[in-house]
Design an enzyme around this catalytic site. Sequence first.
Site, PDB file in Angstrom:
ATOM      1  N   LYS A 175      -8.154   3.644   2.403  1.00 52.08           N
ATOM      2  CA  LYS A 175      -7.364   4.852   2.194  1.00 52.08           C
ATOM      3  C   LYS A 175      -7.523   5.487   0.817  1.00 52.08           C
ATOM      4  O   LYS A 175      -7.683   6.698   0.712  1.00 52.08           O
ATOM      5  CB  LYS A 175      -5.882   4.560   2.494  1.00 52.08           C
ATOM      6  CG  LYS A 175      -5.622   4.544   4.004  1.00 52.08           C
ATOM      7  CD  LYS A 175      -4.237   4.081   4.366  1.00 52.08           C
ATOM      8  CE  LYS A 175      -4.115   2.573   4.293  1.00 52.08           C
ATOM      9  NZ  LYS A 175      -5.054   1.850   5.211  1.00 52.08           N
ATOM     10  N   SER A 224     -12.649  25.970 -27.639  1.00 57.14           N
ATOM     11  CA  SER A 224     -12.854  24.697 -28.318  1.00 57.14           C
ATOM     12  C   SER A 224     -11.764  24.556 -29.373  1.00 57.14           C
ATOM     13  O   SER A 224     -11.308  25.548 -29.935  1.00 57.14           O
ATOM     14  CB  SER A 224     -14.225  24.699 -28.981  1.00 57.14           C
ATOM     15  OG  SER A 224     -14.235  23.806 -30.072  1.00 57.14           O
ATOM     16  N   GLU A 278     -18.055  22.156 -15.166  1.00 56.32           N
ATOM     17  CA  GLU A 278     -18.474  20.815 -15.592  1.00 56.32           C
ATOM     18  C   GLU A 278     -17.671  19.736 -14.877  1.00 56.32           C
ATOM     19  O   GLU A 278     -18.197  18.690 -14.491  1.00 56.32           O
ATOM     20  CB  GLU A 278     -18.297  20.667 -17.103  1.00 56.32           C
ATOM     21  CG  GLU A 278     -19.295  21.501 -17.888  1.00 56.32           C
ATOM     22  CD  GLU A 278     -18.959  21.543 -19.368  1.00 56.32           C
ATOM     23  OE1 GLU A 278     -19.708  20.969 -20.150  1.00 56.32           O
ATOM     24  OE2 GLU A 278     -17.936  22.145 -19.725  1.00 56.32           O
ATOM     25  N   ASN A 309     -15.986  27.628 -23.012  1.00 59.13           N
ATOM     26  CA  ASN A 309     -16.658  26.513 -22.334  1.00 59.13           C
ATOM     27  C   ASN A 309     -16.434  26.528 -20.814  1.00 59.13           C
ATOM     28  O   ASN A 309     -15.328  26.795 -20.356  1.00 59.13           O
ATOM     29  CB  ASN A 309     -16.152  25.178 -22.890  1.00 59.13           C
ATOM     30  CG  ASN A 309     -16.574  24.982 -24.340  1.00 59.13           C
ATOM     31  OD1 ASN A 309     -17.632  25.447 -24.746  1.00 59.13           O
ATOM     32  ND2 ASN A 309     -15.746  24.299 -25.104  1.00 59.13           N
ATOM     33  N   LYS A 319     -16.242  29.550 -29.088  1.00 60.44           N
ATOM     34  CA  LYS A 319     -16.647  28.943 -27.823  1.00 60.44           C
ATOM     35  C   LYS A 319     -15.849  29.407 -26.607  1.00 60.44           C
ATOM     36  O   LYS A 319     -14.658  29.665 -26.683  1.00 60.44           O
ATOM     37  CB  LYS A 319     -16.515  27.419 -27.930  1.00 60.44           C
ATOM     38  CG  LYS A 319     -17.492  26.816 -28.901  1.00 60.44           C
ATOM     39  CD  LYS A 319     -18.815  26.518 -28.255  1.00 60.44           C
ATOM     40  CE  LYS A 319     -18.654  25.316 -27.408  1.00 60.44           C
ATOM     41  NZ  LYS A 319     -19.563  24.293 -27.455  1.00 60.44           N
ATOM     42  N   THR A 362     -38.981  27.552 -10.471  1.00 60.39           N
ATOM     43  CA  THR A 362     -39.368  26.231  -9.988  1.00 60.39           C
ATOM     44  C   THR A 362     -39.660  25.455 -11.265  1.00 60.39           C
ATOM     45  O   THR A 362     -40.155  26.032 -12.240  1.00 60.39           O
ATOM     46  CB  THR A 362     -40.612  26.246  -9.070  1.00 60.39           C
ATOM     47  OG1 THR A 362     -41.718  26.734  -9.815  1.00 60.39           O
ATOM     48  CG2 THR A 362     -40.400  27.122  -7.843  1.00 60.39           C
ATOM     49  N   HIS A 363     -39.302  24.182 -11.273  1.00 63.31           N
ATOM     50  CA  HIS A 363     -39.432  23.345 -12.488  1.00 63.31           C
ATOM     51  C   HIS A 363     -38.652  23.954 -13.657  1.00 63.31           C
ATOM     52  O   HIS A 363     -39.015  23.743 -14.817  1.00 63.31           O
ATOM     53  CB  HIS A 363     -40.902  23.149 -12.894  1.00 63.31           C
ATOM     54  CG  HIS A 363     -41.788  22.755 -11.763  1.00 63.31           C
ATOM     55  ND1 HIS A 363     -41.999  21.449 -11.393  1.00 63.31           N
ATOM     56  CD2 HIS A 363     -42.502  23.510 -10.883  1.00 63.31           C
ATOM     57  CE1 HIS A 363     -42.821  21.403 -10.351  1.00 63.31           C
ATOM     58  NE2 HIS A 363     -43.131  22.653 -10.012  1.00 63.31           N
ATOM     59  N   SER A 372       0.833  -1.211   0.000  1.00 64.12           N
ATOM     60  CA  SER A 372       0.000   0.000   0.000  1.00 64.12           C
ATOM     61  C   SER A 372       0.868   1.261   0.000  1.00 64.12           C
ATOM     62  O   SER A 372       0.364   2.361   0.140  1.00 64.12           O
ATOM     63  CB  SER A 372      -0.911  -0.003   1.232  1.00 64.12           C
ATOM     64  OG  SER A 372      -0.161  -0.202   2.409  1.00 64.12           O
TER      65      SER A 372
HETATM   66  N1  ARG Z   1      -1.139  -1.368   5.078  1.00 67.15           N
HETATM   67  C1  ARG Z   1      -2.040  -1.870   6.032  1.00 67.15           C
HETATM   68  C2  ARG Z   1      -3.391  -1.168   5.911  1.00 67.15           C
HETATM   69  O1  ARG Z   1      -3.426  -0.201   5.262  1.00 67.15           O
HETATM   70  C3  ARG Z   1      -1.514  -1.703   7.417  1.00 67.15           C
HETATM   71  C4  ARG Z   1      -2.050  -2.662   8.410  1.00 67.15           C
HETATM   72  C5  ARG Z   1      -1.513  -4.014   8.148  1.00 67.15           C
HETATM   73  N2  ARG Z   1      -1.916  -4.959   9.136  1.00 67.15           N
HETATM   74  C6  ARG Z   1      -1.815  -6.259   8.967  1.00 67.15           C
HETATM   75  N3  ARG Z   1      -2.214  -7.006   9.912  1.00 67.15           N
HETATM   76  N4  ARG Z   1      -1.348  -6.775   7.863  1.00 67.15           N
HETATM   77  O2  ARG Z   1      -4.403  -1.584   6.432  1.00 67.15           O
END
Ligand code: ARG
Length: 459
Positions: free
Chosen positions: A325, A277, A290, A285, A283, A155-156, A23
């Site tokens: 995350k 554009s 958006e 835009n 244009k 409205t509408h 991660s």
């Molecule tokens: N990278 C992990 C997470 O984001 C950290 C926690 C990892 N815990 C474990 N028991 N492997 O959740």
Amino acid sequence: MAKLWAGRASGETARAADDFNSSIRFDSRMFREDIRGSMAHAMMLGAQGIIPRTEADAIIAELETILGELEAGTLRVDPEAEDIHMFVEQVLTERLGDAGRRLHTARSRNDQVALDLRMYLRGECDAISALLRELTETLCTLAEEHKSVILPGYTHLQRAQPITFGHHLLAYAMMLLRDLDRLADCRKRINVSPIGCCALAGTSFPIDRRMEAEALGFAGVARNSLDGVSDRDFCVELLADLSLVMAHLSRLSEELILWSSWEFRFVELPEAYTTGSSIMPQKKNPDMAELCRGKTGRVYGDLIGLLTVLKGLPLAYNKDLQEDKEAVFDACDTVRACLGIMTPMLGGMKVRADKMLQAAQEGFINATDLADYLVEKGLPFRSAYKVSGALVAECARRGCVLETLPLEAYQAASELIGADVYEAVSLANCVARRTSLGGTGAGSVEAQIAYVREKISNK
Ligand code: ARG
């Protein structure tokens, strides 16, 4: 890199599994929180005599150095690391040896990651709230400038009654005030420390969870260790709150897009926030508006995605939770980016009061005021409504408006009508008379601005 968790397992995993498991790509942004958290942990371990004080001090000093190096870019996060927690511990251990190896006493990555995330999101709540306050202030400034500018209220998407542009803008300010309230409330539940819950069951070491929580600015501690490591309600809440922020920005964006179209021409967005554009030279835009409208979908997706991850997840920590995350980071980044664009775009917007008034003069939007006039003259509202409707039809036949319909035509419809009817149907009067609490009249708009400003100064 040898794995810190190679214990029963050999740590010899497939390259594909390492990549899949890692991660670091997205959690390295929490390096500050991770390091500050570890410093507080070392401090507590030392204070409680769980590790020697001298080693605690050495850990804290080295973590400070590591933080400085990461900030300066002289130390780079290893993209091969499993996650930010492992990376920091690895660097620390390389530098300190056994002292570094003692840091993870009475802690697990399960409570550590929950701690880091709560610290990070606490900061995001504050940063997003500051941006929301800026946008709210910009809306107040615009509302003040345009508190007497008349446009049709819809409205509408049909012209309904005359309102002031200030009043319309303040409707958005009210939404943002609620967003600020929600974020402040959510922050209370984010600001609870999970550290010391350890892997899932707490610990036999004589830790002081409150000391560690206080050192990190938390208002309280999680009261059940299983819940402490598996709770992600605070992420869902934040995503829900951010979804509403986006709903509001998206509605505002939609109106800006509509208003800046040739059909309306109520506003002109600043050149700096529009695009041309590649094929149509005429244009201009409203791409930024958006994109704010479009990015709303991402944030809703983040919310639904995380809710789905949590559904049916058994206690306590499961690796599924690592999916939290990217969802919250994406939502925070998106909301920050949209607010960062919306505020200067609105600030530089040109308001075409002439076009607004022209539109207000076209749709018989004072027909309710004519009915109200007849009510004041003694007619029951339903009957007044009928007379007013008939007079609108008469105007349509003649190709005029209520302001220019001759008095004879009025009096043919009802003898209650006198020359004062023209005052009753004048748009400026229609708007000025709506002095009811929360109404569109200038006095009410001023009161609303004062209310909003007072609220944001106290948040
Ligand atoms: N990278 C992990 C997470 O984001 C950290 C926690 C990892 N815990 C474990 N028991 N492997 O959740």
